[in-house]
Design a protein around this motif. Structure first.
Motif, PDB file in Angstrom:
ATOM      1  N   PRO A  69       0.821  -1.219   0.000  1.00  0.00           N
ATOM      2  CA  PRO A  69       0.000   0.000   0.000  1.00  0.00           C
ATOM      3  C   PRO A  69       0.852   1.265   0.000  1.00  0.00           C
ATOM      4  O   PRO A  69       1.932   1.316   0.571  1.00  0.00           O
ATOM      5  CB  PRO A  69      -0.805  -0.123   1.302  1.00  0.00           C
TER       6      PRO A  69
ATOM      7  N   ARG B 193     -14.460  -0.726  -5.346  1.00  0.00           N
ATOM      8  CA  ARG B 193     -14.335   0.151  -6.508  1.00  0.00           C
ATOM      9  C   ARG B 193     -15.337   1.280  -6.362  1.00  0.00           C
ATOM     10  O   ARG B 193     -16.370   1.134  -5.691  1.00  0.00           O
ATOM     11  CB  ARG B 193     -14.572  -0.616  -7.813  1.00  0.00           C
TER      12      ARG B 193
ATOM     13  N   GLY C  28     -10.941  -4.983  -0.939  1.00  0.00           N
ATOM     14  CA  GLY C  28     -10.982  -3.655  -1.529  1.00  0.00           C
ATOM     15  C   GLY C  28     -12.378  -3.280  -1.969  1.00  0.00           C
ATOM     16  O   GLY C  28     -13.361  -3.931  -1.605  1.00  0.00           O
TER      17      GLY C  28
ATOM     18  N   ASP D  54      -7.130 -10.173  -1.224  1.00  0.00           N
ATOM     19  CA  ASP D  54      -7.069  -8.762  -0.862  1.00  0.00           C
ATOM     20  C   ASP D  54      -8.477  -8.189  -0.776  1.00  0.00           C
ATOM     21  O   ASP D  54      -9.345  -8.491  -1.616  1.00  0.00           O
ATOM     22  CB  ASP D  54      -6.270  -7.968  -1.893  1.00  0.00           C
TER      23      ASP D  54
ATOM     24  N   ALA E 171      -7.600   5.889   1.480  1.00  0.00           N
ATOM     25  CA  ALA E 171      -6.782   5.028   0.629  1.00  0.00           C
ATOM     26  C   ALA E 171      -6.593   5.651  -0.748  1.00  0.00           C
ATOM     27  O   ALA E 171      -7.535   6.180  -1.348  1.00  0.00           O
ATOM     28  CB  ALA E 171      -7.430   3.658   0.492  1.00  0.00           C
TER      29      ALA E 171
ATOM     30  N   TYR F  39      -1.117  -2.155  -8.871  1.00  0.00           N
ATOM     31  CA  TYR F  39      -1.459  -3.334  -8.063  1.00  0.00           C
ATOM     32  C   TYR F  39      -1.152  -4.573  -8.884  1.00  0.00           C
ATOM     33  O   TYR F  39      -1.437  -4.651 -10.080  1.00  0.00           O
ATOM     34  CB  TYR F  39      -2.944  -3.351  -7.680  1.00  0.00           C
TER      35      TYR F  39
ATOM     36  N   TYR G 199      -9.698   0.327  -5.179  1.00  0.00           N
ATOM     37  CA  TYR G 199      -8.975   0.681  -3.960  1.00  0.00           C
ATOM     38  C   TYR G 199      -8.762  -0.587  -3.143  1.00  0.00           C
ATOM     39  O   TYR G 199      -9.615  -1.478  -3.131  1.00  0.00           O
ATOM     40  CB  TYR G 199      -9.772   1.669  -3.096  1.00  0.00           C
ATOM     41  N   LEU G 200      -7.636  -0.668  -2.450  1.00  0.00           N
ATOM     42  CA  LEU G 200      -7.389  -1.776  -1.537  1.00  0.00           C
ATOM     43  C   LEU G 200      -7.573  -1.302  -0.114  1.00  0.00           C
ATOM     44  O   LEU G 200      -7.147  -0.197   0.244  1.00  0.00           O
ATOM     45  CB  LEU G 200      -5.969  -2.325  -1.696  1.00  0.00           C
ATOM     46  N   VAL G 201      -8.185  -2.158   0.689  1.00  0.00           N
ATOM     47  CA  VAL G 201      -8.301  -1.885   2.118  1.00  0.00           C
ATOM     48  C   VAL G 201      -7.173  -2.593   2.845  1.00  0.00           C
ATOM     49  O   VAL G 201      -6.401  -1.983   3.583  1.00  0.00           O
ATOM     50  CB  VAL G 201      -9.677  -2.333   2.651  1.00  0.00           C
TER      51      VAL G 201
ATOM     52  N   HIS H 108     -17.125  -3.127   0.496  1.00  0.00           N
ATOM     53  CA  HIS H 108     -15.871  -3.854   0.640  1.00  0.00           C
ATOM     54  C   HIS H 108     -16.062  -5.353   0.430  1.00  0.00           C
ATOM     55  O   HIS H 108     -17.033  -5.945   0.923  1.00  0.00           O
ATOM     56  CB  HIS H 108     -15.292  -3.623   2.035  1.00  0.00           C
TER      57      HIS H 108
ATOM     58  N   LEU I  73     -11.102  -8.935  -3.830  1.00  0.00           N
ATOM     59  CA  LEU I  73     -10.811  -8.619  -5.219  1.00  0.00           C
ATOM     60  C   LEU I  73     -10.542  -9.900  -5.996  1.00  0.00           C
ATOM     61  O   LEU I  73      -9.686 -10.703  -5.605  1.00  0.00           O
ATOM     62  CB  LEU I  73      -9.588  -7.698  -5.290  1.00  0.00           C
TER      63      LEU I  73
ATOM     64  N   SER J 228      -6.152   5.228  -4.653  1.00  0.00           N
ATOM     65  CA  SER J 228      -6.583   4.213  -5.614  1.00  0.00           C
ATOM     66  C   SER J 228      -5.392   3.469  -6.184  1.00  0.00           C
ATOM     67  O   SER J 228      -4.323   4.052  -6.416  1.00  0.00           O
ATOM     68  CB  SER J 228      -7.373   4.850  -6.749  1.00  0.00           C
TER      69      SER J 228
END
Length: 535
Positions: free
Chosen positions: A307, A419, A417, A415, A354, A328, A426-428, A381, A384, A356
């Motif tokens: 991240p 959109r 995330g 992962d 976060a 990513y 986006y990743l959490v 959330h 992905l 993108s």
């Protein structure tokens, strides 16, 4: 200029064909004070392939390459592919038990390592192949600078001379080359379960991703790619080496990353493209002598693999006038599946903070799904999932794990995330890293982003600590920039002003450096283990 051979109407289908499509006199590698062209790399890989062929290496055999970023890494990979063998790319920082476990899994027919590792590698491989199948090469070959900041000393116990890798010119073995769907490399990854597994990446995977990278970054024969990431890592292999072949570009190698040496290399070799872990960019930014002029030759700077805190991106841009772009990817995806555009604003989610990770590459499908595998709408959330021509063929000798992670034809990344309505992803965080405090979910990434916004914080990592009342509590580890000292109490106040109480670290530990993988990712698992063990 186009790297493709104009006399051929069929586009290259394998990595070897990509390499052979580049003009022989085009520069390939800049290694300290030397430049090697494609013809020299071709001749040396012919010689090594002939040596391996004489030892009995055949199509589909595994050839282990245990090297840093040196010309011999490129030569070794090409030699393996000239025999239609599979290159097994292994971290040269591994010690004997780690190597022995991986050798037992992939059963290599030959190995190539540095001279200072030879005895260790031979010992690790003793149950798999004889010592004469372990060839060595020196990282001091191919340069005259002898920079002691990165190059290791000459080994006190040198390996036998007869085990030195052949470097003289030789004809390529008369062996049919690989096909597009043949496995090109095995790259070991902990994946989503923490147990090392060999991701099988085919030539089709690597060529497809490299072509997408060339188109996205606008690379050509005039481009110079600075090898920030280690080439035994998927970013270094794919976005540096294979993409250089696809573009007809050259690479700037320096054995391993050293921030002071990297800045000097930027001035000497004038690279135009760089990609690597955000921790490497932080290390460059932490060099007092770093100036905007050091980055003047770069057309694009990208980061991936971990991240990226928006605060770091802002600080870098303010100091050097250059923007770090996000990406990513993962080993199982042959490197990037998502890239931020080369210019324009990269959105930051207002709720989580976060940055993108970008947009899916052409030909890549991406979904966010719930626990039942149902696609989620924008803003929600979930895990992905990725599908496309760059997704691995599976894990080596692990059909059950392969079927699970590739269920339904989608790569289940592990992962978490989301959109947004415009299609940005986006990743959490990683599913396995989520902290559950008093029933509330805490994503370490969100807390780390807040810590990075505090002046003087160089690195940050957040882990969960067992707690008899809450189940888990939040604990943070940070390191400081060279110019700063950090007060843990002030950091805690900073967090309380910006986060819900259950997300705030109950303890903040200041370390000189945070533990990292060889590719530069901060390893939360090491910190969590130290916390459990009280060390």
């Amino acid at each position: 200029m186009s790297p493709a051979n104009s006399s051929s109407t069929t586009p290259p289908a394998t990595v070897l064909e990509l390499f052979r499509a580049v003009p022989p006199n085009a520069p390939a590698l800049h290694y300290f004070d030397r430049t090697l062209d494609h013809a020299e790399i071709d001749a040396r890989s012919n010689a090594l392939a002939a040596a391996w062929r004489a030892q009995g290496v055949q199509r589909g055999d595994r050839v282990g390459i245990v090297l840093q970023n040196t010309p011999q890494f490129v030569i070794g990979a090409l030699a393996a592919w000239k025999l239609a063998a599979i290159a097994v790319l292994l971290n040269p920082m591994y010690r004997r038990p780690e190597l022995a476990r991986l050798f037992a899994d992939c059963r290599p027919a030959a190995l190539l390592c540095h001279d200072d590792q030879w005895h260790e590698v031979v010992a690790a491989a003793e149950d798999v192949l004889p010592a004469n199948r372990v060839l060595w090469t020196s990282p001091r070959e191919g340069q005259r600078r002898e920079d002691a900041r990165v190059l290791p000393p000459v080994p006190a116990q040198p390996p036998p001379a007869q085990a030195q890798a052949a470097l003289a010119e030789a004809s390529a073995p008369d062996t049919p080359g690989p096909q597009a769907d043949d496995v090109a490399v095995l790259m070991y990854t902990s994946g989503t379960t923490g147990v090392p597994k060999g991701a099988m990446l085919t030539h089709r995977n690597l060529v497809g991703n490299a072509r997408a990278c060339v188109a996205h970054f606008g690379l050509d024969g005039n481009s110079r790619i600075f090898a920030l990431a280690p080439m035994f890592h998927v970013t270094g292999l794919e976005v540096q080496m294979v993409t250089a072949f696809a573009a007809g570009a050259s690479q700037v190698l320096g054995y391993r990353f050293h921030p002071e040496l990297a800045l000097e290399s930027f001035v000497e070799h004038r690279p135009t493209f760089i990609i690597g872990a955000i921790t490497a960019f932080i290390a460059l930014m932490n060099q007092p002598e770093a100036r905007a002029a050091h980055f003047a030759s770069f057309e694009h700077l990208y980061s991936g693999g971990a991240p990226i805190a928006p605060a770091v991106v802002r600080a870098f841009a303010q100091r050097f006038g250059r923007s770090i772009r996000s990406s990513y990817g993962m080993t199982e995806l042959s490197a990037p599946s998502h890239l931020a555009p080369v210019d324009g604003e990269i959105p930051v989610d207002p709720q989580s903070g976060a940055l993108s990770i970008g947009l899916p590459l052409p030909g890549i499908d991406a979904l966010i799904v719930d626990e039942q595998g149902r696609e989620l709408p924008p803003g929600q959330h979930g895990e992905l999932l990725v599908r496309g021509p760059t997704v691995m063929a599976g894990y080596w000798r692990k059909p059950e794990e392969s079927a699970q992670v590739l269920a339904g034809g989608w790569m289940h990344t592990g992962d978490v995330g989301f959109r947004d309505a415009a299609g940005w992803f986006y990743l959490v965080d990683r599913k396995k890293d989520m902290i559950c405090a008093s029933g509330f979910k805490v994503w370490p990434r969100e807390v780390e982003d807040v810590l990075y916004a505090f002046p003087g914080v160089r690195e940050a990592a957040v882990v969960g600590a067992p707690d008899p009342y809450r189940g888990e509590t939040v604990v943070a580890y940070v390191s400081a920039t060279a110019q700063a000292g950090l007060d843990p109490l002030a950091l805690q106040r900073h967090c309380r002003d910006r986060l819900a109480a259950y997300k705030c670290p109950v303890a903040i530990h200041v370390l000189e450096d945070l533990p990292k993988t060889e590719s530069g990712k901060i390893t939360r698992a090491v910190l969590a283990r130290r916390l459990r063990e009280g060390t």
